[in-house]
Design a protein around this motif. Structure first.
Motif, PDB file in Angstrom:
ATOM      1  N   PRO A  96       0.792  -1.192  -0.027  1.00  0.00           N
ATOM      2  CA  PRO A  96      -0.050   0.065   0.057  1.00  0.00           C
ATOM      3  C   PRO A  96       0.881   1.338   0.039  1.00  0.00           C
ATOM      4  O   PRO A  96       0.554   2.323  -0.564  1.00  0.00           O
ATOM      5  N   THR A  97       1.915   1.054   0.638  1.00  0.00           N
ATOM      6  CA  THR A  97       2.781   2.388   0.591  1.00  0.00           C
ATOM      7  C   THR A  97       3.284   2.811  -0.689  1.00  0.00           C
ATOM      8  O   THR A  97       3.226   3.987  -1.206  1.00  0.00           O
ATOM      9  N   ARG A  98       3.852   1.924  -1.561  1.00  0.00           N
ATOM     10  CA  ARG A  98       4.330   2.011  -2.681  1.00  0.00           C
ATOM     11  C   ARG A  98       3.174   2.266  -3.729  1.00  0.00           C
ATOM     12  O   ARG A  98       3.324   3.308  -4.628  1.00  0.00           O
ATOM     13  N   ARG A  99       1.928   1.861  -3.414  1.00  0.00           N
ATOM     14  CA  ARG A  99       0.946   2.380  -4.201  1.00  0.00           C
ATOM     15  C   ARG A  99       0.651   3.930  -4.202  1.00  0.00           C
ATOM     16  O   ARG A  99       0.426   4.479  -4.814  1.00  0.00           O
ATOM     17  N   ARG A 100       0.898   4.451  -2.824  1.00  0.00           N
ATOM     18  CA  ARG A 100       0.550   5.494  -2.643  1.00  0.00           C
ATOM     19  C   ARG A 100       1.731   6.424  -3.169  1.00  0.00           C
ATOM     20  O   ARG A 100       1.463   7.560  -3.611  1.00  0.00           O
ATOM     21  N   ILE A 101       3.049   5.936  -3.284  1.00  0.00           N
ATOM     22  CA  ILE A 101       4.174   6.500  -3.853  1.00  0.00           C
ATOM     23  C   ILE A 101       3.595   6.812  -5.367  1.00  0.00           C
ATOM     24  O   ILE A 101       3.906   7.966  -5.695  1.00  0.00           O
ATOM     25  N   ILE A 102       2.997   5.665  -5.976  1.00  0.00           N
ATOM     26  CA  ILE A 102       3.047   5.796  -7.392  1.00  0.00           C
ATOM     27  C   ILE A 102       1.894   6.853  -7.489  1.00  0.00           C
ATOM     28  O   ILE A 102       2.103   7.617  -8.401  1.00  0.00           O
TER      29      ILE A 102
END
Length: 112
Positions: free
Chosen positions: A16-22
């Protein structure tokens, strides 16, 4: 399905953190670990590690920008990820529809 499933790509978008970064990189047109960490509930170091995962998966690419690296989304690789997710979603929709039909048939037989 669209080609083969890329496990590294799926692992990258699974967090989820990487999706938010994207999302942030897309909305802002790019960013650094510092600028992103100011908008996320994780440290700059954690953001840098997440950016490394996205970079290895080909979803983001970093270029030197002063003392940091500026990351931008690779839109072609993102489109590939979306195509894979869509394909898998369609496959599971078909499977779940079949399970539903079997379940309904079992229910009808029990009622008869």
């Amino acid at each position: 399905m669209t080609g083969t499933i890329d496990d590294e790509l799926w692992s990258a978008v699974g967090d989820p953190t990487r999706r938010r970064i994207i999302d942030l990189l897309l909305a802002d047109g790019g960013g650094t670990a510092t600028t992103l960490s100011e908008r996320l509930p994780v440290t700059r170091q954690a953001v840098a590690k997440h950016l490394g995962v996205l970079d290895r998966a080909g979803l983001a690419h970093g270029t030197p920008s002063g003392r940091e690296r500026r990351y931008d989304i690779d839109e072609a690789q993102l489109a590939r990820a979306i195509a894979q997710l869509t394909s898998v979603g369609a496959t599971w929709d078909t499977r779940l529809d079949r399970i539903k039909r079997i379940s309904e048939e079992i229910q009808r037989r029990r009622q008869a």
